[in-house]
Design a protein around this motif. Structure first.
Motif, PDB file in Angstrom:
ATOM      1  N   THR A  91       0.840  -1.203   0.000  1.00 26.22           N
ATOM      2  CA  THR A  91       0.000   0.000   0.000  1.00 26.22           C
ATOM      3  C   THR A  91       0.874   1.252   0.000  1.00 26.22           C
ATOM      4  O   THR A  91       0.596   2.214  -0.727  1.00 26.22           O
ATOM      5  N   SER A  92       1.930   1.245   0.787  1.00 26.54           N
ATOM      6  CA  SER A  92       2.862   2.371   0.818  1.00 26.54           C
ATOM      7  C   SER A  92       3.513   2.586  -0.543  1.00 26.54           C
ATOM      8  O   SER A  92       3.627   3.719  -1.014  1.00 26.54           O
ATOM      9  N   ILE A 140      -2.906   6.715  17.608  1.00 16.12           N
ATOM     10  CA  ILE A 140      -3.431   8.077  17.540  1.00 16.12           C
ATOM     11  C   ILE A 140      -3.595   8.498  16.082  1.00 16.12           C
ATOM     12  O   ILE A 140      -2.989   7.909  15.182  1.00 16.12           O
ATOM     13  N   VAL A 141      -4.398   9.497  15.847  1.00 18.30           N
ATOM     14  CA  VAL A 141      -4.569  10.036  14.497  1.00 18.30           C
ATOM     15  C   VAL A 141      -3.280  10.756  14.120  1.00 18.30           C
ATOM     16  O   VAL A 141      -2.813  11.630  14.857  1.00 18.30           O
ATOM     17  N   PRO A 142      -2.656  10.372  12.994  1.00 18.67           N
ATOM     18  CA  PRO A 142      -1.402  11.020  12.600  1.00 18.67           C
ATOM     19  C   PRO A 142      -1.577  12.518  12.400  1.00 18.67           C
ATOM     20  O   PRO A 142      -2.648  12.999  12.022  1.00 18.67           O
ATOM     21  N   ALA A 147       0.419  10.751   6.271  1.00 19.67           N
ATOM     22  CA  ALA A 147       0.299   9.639   7.232  1.00 19.67           C
ATOM     23  C   ALA A 147      -1.163   9.248   7.435  1.00 19.67           C
ATOM     24  O   ALA A 147      -1.479   8.057   7.550  1.00 19.67           O
ATOM     25  N   ARG A 148      -2.054  10.235   7.476  1.00 16.39           N
ATOM     26  CA  ARG A 148      -3.489   9.918   7.601  1.00 16.39           C
ATOM     27  C   ARG A 148      -3.988   9.188   6.355  1.00 16.39           C
ATOM     28  O   ARG A 148      -4.750   8.230   6.445  1.00 16.39           O
ATOM     29  N   SER A 154      -4.484   1.894   4.071  1.00 14.84           N
ATOM     30  CA  SER A 154      -4.137   0.585   4.639  1.00 14.84           C
ATOM     31  C   SER A 154      -5.355  -0.059   5.288  1.00 14.84           C
ATOM     32  O   SER A 154      -5.587  -1.265   5.128  1.00 14.84           O
ATOM     33  N   GLY A 155      -6.125   0.724   6.009  1.00 17.51           N
ATOM     34  CA  GLY A 155      -7.339   0.192   6.627  1.00 17.51           C
ATOM     35  C   GLY A 155      -8.321  -0.321   5.602  1.00 17.51           C
ATOM     36  O   GLY A 155      -8.927  -1.389   5.775  1.00 17.51           O
TER      37      GLY A 155
END
Length: 190
Positions: A91-92, A140-142, A147-148, A154-155
């Motif tokens: 994914t990255s 935590i939320v990036p 990053a978010r 990814s989710g």
């Protein structure tokens, strides 16, 4: 005969790759390993070397940072079990693909299409395809947008694979729990 799709998930350094490797070996060979990592620094080189050392010579390795659905198709021709490590690195790679669009909506659509291709390739095989992925949504939320976006993509990828998987395992501190058997289904679409 239809193959199976298996998903191993967990946090970083949880033991999920080792558990997935042990699962794959328990199914018998021949074994294929689809590696999605790209080596950009010495730390990643060390991680890859550790994985290679653990696998020894009983695995045929396919390098697939992109177009991994083609690697699944190729690996399926000579393998009973395919281990795909890992979905989050893949994914990255897709998110940061220099040839891809820079627009978030286009990146999301491209990534979903690529994950759908992975799933379709896995479903077409007569092999067991084991996906390893990181659970990135429990922290935590990036603080930054990239990053978010990575966490969200990814989710989504994890949910898509889990929805079609025959078995889903969560690995925490080296302990493995099968989730699909205890999951509650509210018939929701992913």
């Amino acid at each position: 005969m239809k193959g199976k799709i298996i998903l191993f998930t967990g946090g970083a350094r949880s033991g999920k790759s080792l558990a997935a490797e042990q699962y794959a070996i328990s199914q018998g060979g021949p074994l294929a390993y689809i590696a999605t990592a790209q080596i950009y620094d010495q730390e990643m080189e060390s991680r890859v070397a550790l994985h290679r050392q653990r696998r020894a010579d009983q695995w045929q390795t396919f390098e697939a940072p992109y177009d991994a659905h083609l690697a699944i198709e190729q690996a399926a021709q000579g393998s009973k079990v395919i281990l795909f490590d890992c979905l989050t690195l893949y994914t990255s790679n897709l998110l940061l693909d220099p040839n891809g669009s820079q627009e978030p909506e286009d990146k999301y659509q491209y990534m979903i299409e690529q994950i759908d291709k992975l799933i379709m390739s896995a479903q077409k095989t007569k092999t067991t395809v084991i996906f390893v992925t990181n659970e990135v949504g429990m922290g935590i939320v990036p603080s930054n947008a990239l990053a978010r976006q990575y966490r969200d993509l990814s989710g989504s990828a994890n949910q898509k694979v889990a929805a079609v998987a025959d078995e889903v395992y969560l690995v925490v501190s080296g302990l493995t729990v099968e989730l699909k058997k205890i999951a509650v289904n509210f018939n929701r679409e992913v």
